[in-house]
Write a protein that holds these residues in place. Structure first.
Motif, PDB file in Angstrom:
ATOM      1  N   VAL A 146       0.841  -1.212   0.000  1.00 55.05           N
ATOM      2  CA  VAL A 146       0.000   0.000   0.000  1.00 55.05           C
ATOM      3  C   VAL A 146       0.864   1.245   0.000  1.00 55.05           C
ATOM      4  CG1 VAL A 146      -1.626   1.332   1.379  1.00 55.05           C
ATOM      5  CG2 VAL A 146      -2.020  -1.101   1.025  1.00 55.05           C
ATOM      6  N   ALA A 147       1.943   1.237   0.808  1.00 53.93           N
ATOM      7  CA  ALA A 147       2.837   2.400   0.849  1.00 53.93           C
ATOM      8  C   ALA A 147       3.485   2.637  -0.515  1.00 53.93           C
ATOM      9  CB  ALA A 147       3.900   2.189   1.922  1.00 53.93           C
ATOM     10  N   HIS A 148       3.892   1.545  -1.154  1.00 59.28           N
ATOM     11  CA  HIS A 148       4.481   1.699  -2.487  1.00 59.28           C
ATOM     12  C   HIS A 148       3.466   2.278  -3.467  1.00 59.28           C
ATOM     13  CE1 HIS A 148       6.668   0.772  -6.164  1.00 59.28           C
ATOM     14  NE2 HIS A 148       5.579   0.155  -6.610  1.00 59.28           N
ATOM     15  N   LEU A 149       2.228   1.734  -3.441  1.00 57.41           N
ATOM     16  CA  LEU A 149       1.202   2.215  -4.356  1.00 57.41           C
ATOM     17  C   LEU A 149       0.817   3.656  -4.040  1.00 57.41           C
ATOM     18  CD1 LEU A 149      -0.565   1.347  -6.718  1.00 57.41           C
ATOM     19  CD2 LEU A 149      -2.290   0.557  -5.082  1.00 57.41           C
ATOM     20  N   ALA A 150       0.781   4.004  -2.741  1.00 56.04           N
ATOM     21  CA  ALA A 150       0.479   5.384  -2.359  1.00 56.04           C
ATOM     22  C   ALA A 150       1.557   6.332  -2.856  1.00 56.04           C
ATOM     23  CB  ALA A 150       0.329   5.487  -0.840  1.00 56.04           C
ATOM     24  N   GLY A 151       2.828   5.890  -2.774  1.00 56.40           N
ATOM     25  CA  GLY A 151       3.907   6.723  -3.298  1.00 56.40           C
ATOM     26  C   GLY A 151       3.770   6.958  -4.787  1.00 56.40           C
ATOM     27  N   GLU A 152       3.408   5.897  -5.507  1.00 56.03           N
ATOM     28  CA  GLU A 152       3.199   6.049  -6.939  1.00 56.03           C
ATOM     29  C   GLU A 152       2.067   7.035  -7.226  1.00 56.03           C
ATOM     30  OE1 GLU A 152       4.859   3.782  -9.697  1.00 56.03           O
ATOM     31  OE2 GLU A 152       6.189   4.390  -8.047  1.00 56.03           O
ATOM     32  N   ALA A 153       0.959   6.872  -6.479  1.00 62.52           N
ATOM     33  CA  ALA A 153      -0.178   7.774  -6.692  1.00 62.52           C
ATOM     34  C   ALA A 153       0.171   9.204  -6.300  1.00 62.52           C
ATOM     35  CB  ALA A 153      -1.385   7.283  -5.891  1.00 62.52           C
ATOM     36  N   ARG A 154       1.010   9.368  -5.258  1.00 61.26           N
ATOM     37  CA  ARG A 154       1.399  10.706  -4.820  1.00 61.26           C
ATOM     38  C   ARG A 154       2.233  11.414  -5.891  1.00 61.26           C
ATOM     39  NH1 ARG A 154       3.726   9.141  -0.652  1.00 61.26           N
ATOM     40  NH2 ARG A 154       1.808   8.911   0.572  1.00 61.26           N
ATOM     41  N   ILE A 155       3.058  10.654  -6.569  1.00 61.72           N
ATOM     42  CA  ILE A 155       3.843  11.249  -7.655  1.00 61.72           C
ATOM     43  C   ILE A 155       2.923  11.805  -8.734  1.00 61.72           C
ATOM     44  CG2 ILE A 155       5.474  10.724  -9.502  1.00 61.72           C
ATOM     45  CD1 ILE A 155       6.759   8.670  -7.635  1.00 61.72           C
TER      46      ILE A 155
END
Length: 576
Positions: free
Chosen positions: A222-231
């Motif tokens: 989830v943290a990885h996916l959130a980072g991607e979405a944040r970018i």
């Protein structure tokens, strides 16, 4: 079988749901065993605790009360035997006769398995023997005037000691049983405590393990996916989103990537729509400014035109009147008629210009708004209409009108126009006008009803148009601007005005009718002789801020009953 096992060993074969489900199954199995043991221990604890705290306590208390009652009875009889005082038997009478009320049944009900019941039954039998063989005969002997000897006292003591011995034997059996139950309760309680500690340890270990697994299976992906979405959210819309971890998060990453692509397309479309909106807004603002400029020019035109037309009209009227005075009778009848038409037309033109000027001033040239008592405005209107009232003999009734927020001159003009119309458009009878006011939500609703000629329903909207007339000027004078002025004043104050299509006088007939009943306007009775169908003009005005705030204190007061205003009444006669 080998293929299935190899798939099971692959880290990505199981989804996050399967992994969490397997971990939860293990934890639930452990907790189920611990909880089952805890429940059984708790049930056993409750059972033993009930025996110790309630059953044995109740049995011991009942036994002690029984013994105390016997002891009080024995003491009372001995005192009576020594003093011959009947009051000494009071404890005996208050003891509920324990020899006739055994407690072995109660003891057997609360402690059915106790070994003290036979001993208690022996004690009850000894108590009955003591009372029947010694206590009762002793009371009868003393009542007959006999005295007891020392032997008699010794006999009674021996019988009571026999009861005491049997009772002590029962109690000595009951108390060890209670102590054994208390020991059992202590053991069960300790076992429950141990199970509770074990449960806490299992929960702690399971929580730590689940936290590690959830971090690996859920939090990190989830943290990885959130980072991607944040970018992407920070503006890098061209950045491709890739999901890691269990298959669900990989699929979620693919869905987010698809959403990113659609979002990029929608952003492009939104930018284009925004550009079109900006262009449309600029056009709308330009049209609004043009409309405002046009309105200002129209208002200025009406004002200037009405002023500029006054001077030539005054000259035309003056010279026509001079011709009429100087050459009246010197010319033929047709010339005099032409001069009369010219004078009358000039006067009517001046009146139209003055009315148009007044109409254009509403809302444009105004006095500061304030809280205005409509009763005062009505009084001023009555003064302005005094000549018309005296000439027609008009009868006017008015409620105690409320206070509204507005401009007093305009509100006075509103009432003056409505009452003046009611007097002007009268039928054969004396004009009767009634002004009422009632509360309707956040507005005051007013009504002006009369017994005049009435307004046909098809003309209910037309009468509020400027310069609209329903009758020839030779029949009823005026320029047809009165109700249009009323409409503009009411709407300027935030209300609305309309013609109530229900007749003001349901039983009225035309002036040439033979009706003779003299009922007041709005009374619901038959109209008087010469009354017309009448007209009801209704309008609304908003409540003041203070009146709305008063709703939190109590309901609004209704208007008080109407008071009549005769032809000679002034402002002081208005209902207050």
């Amino acid at each position: 079988m080998t293929t299935w096992w190899n798939r099971m060993r692959e880290p990505r074969v199981w989804g996050v749901h399967g992994r969490i489900a397997a971990a939860l199954v293990v934890v639930v199995a452990l907790l189920t065993g611990v909880v089952t043991a805890a429940v059984l221990t708790l049930l056993e604890t409750r059972q033993v605790q009930r025996e110790v705290v309630r059953d044995y306590y109740e049995g011991l208390r009942a036994s002690q009360n029984y013994f105390i009652a016997m002891l009080d009875s024995e003491t009372a009889i001995r005192g009576y035997a020594l003093t011959h005082d009947p009051s000494a038997l009071t404890p005996l009478n208050d003891s509920d006769q324990p020899w006739d009320n055994p407690i072995s049944d109660t003891l057997g009900r609360v402690l059915p398995d106790t070994a003290a019941i036979p001993a208690m039954q022996e004690a009850e039998a000894a108590a009955e023997v003591w009372y029947s063989d010694w206590a009762a005969p002793t009371i009868r002997s003393i009542q007959n005037g006999d005295d007891l000897s020392g032997k008699d006292f010794d006999e009674g003591r021996e019988l009571f000691d026999n009861f005491r011995t049997q009772y002590n034997e029962a109690i000595n059996t009951l108390r060890p049983e209670r102590e054994a139950a208390a020991d059992h309760l202590a053991r069960v309680t300790n076992l429950g405590f141990a199970i509770g500690v074990l449960s806490a340890i299992i929960c702690l270990v399971a929580g730590v393990v689940l936290w590690i697994l959830m971090r690996r299976w859920v939090s990190n992906p989830v943290a990885h996916l959130a980072g991607e979405a944040r970018i992407v959210a920070n503006g890098e819309y061209d950045h491709a989103v890739i999901g890691l971890g269990p298959p669900e998060f990989v699929q979620l990453g693919n869905d987010v990537e698809s959403m990113r692509q659609k979002l990029v397309e929608e952003i492009d479309q939104a930018d284009e729509a925004r550009r079109q909106t900006v262009r449309a807004r600029a056009i709308l603002e330009e049209q609004t400014q043009e409309l405002q400029r046009s309105n200002r020019e129209l208002e200025q035109f009406a004002y200037v035109a009405s002023h500029d037309l006054q001077e030539p009209l005054r000259k035309v009227a003056s010279f026509c009147q001079m011709l009429q005075r100087r050459y009246g009778g010197q010319l033929d009848d047709r010339a005099d008629q032409y001069i009369h038409f010219a004078v009358d037309g000039a006067k009517r033109m001046q009146q139209l210009i003055n009315d148009l000027l007044e109409f254009s001033r509403v809302g444009r040239i105004s006095t500061p708004a304030s809280d205005v008592a409509l009763s005062d405005c009505l009084g001023n209107a009555m003064l302005n209409l005094e000549a018309a009232r005296e000439e027609s003999g008009a009868q006017i009734e008015a409620d105690d009108l409320p206070v509204v927020h507005g401009e007093a001159p305009l509100l006075t003009q509103l009432l003056q126009n409505l009452i003046g119309n009611a007097i002007k458009f009268r039928a054969g009878a004396v004009p009767r006008v009634r002004i009422t006011a009632v509360r309707q939500g956040d507005f005051w609703e007013f009504a002006c009803s009369d017994n005049g000629i009435g307004i046909e329903p098809e003309y209910a909207e037309r009468v509020f148009l400027i310069f609209q007339r329903l009758h020839a000027k030779e029949v009823y004078g005026g320029t047809g601007i009165g109700l249009a002025m009323c409409k503009k004043i009411v709407e300027y104050h935030g209300g609305r005005i309309w013609v109530d299509e229900s007749p003001a006088n349901p039983g009225a007939v035309r002036p040439d009718s033979s009706a003779t009943t003299d009922a007041p306007v709005g009374s619901g009775g038959t109209a008087g002789e010469g009354d017309g169908p009448g007209t009801i003009i209704r309008w609304t005005l908003p409540l003041t801020t203070e009146q709305k705030a008063a709703d939190a204190v109590g309901p609004a007061e209704s208007a008080r009953p109407a008071k009549a205003l005769g032809p000679g009444d002034t402002v002081g006669a208005v209902g207050r």
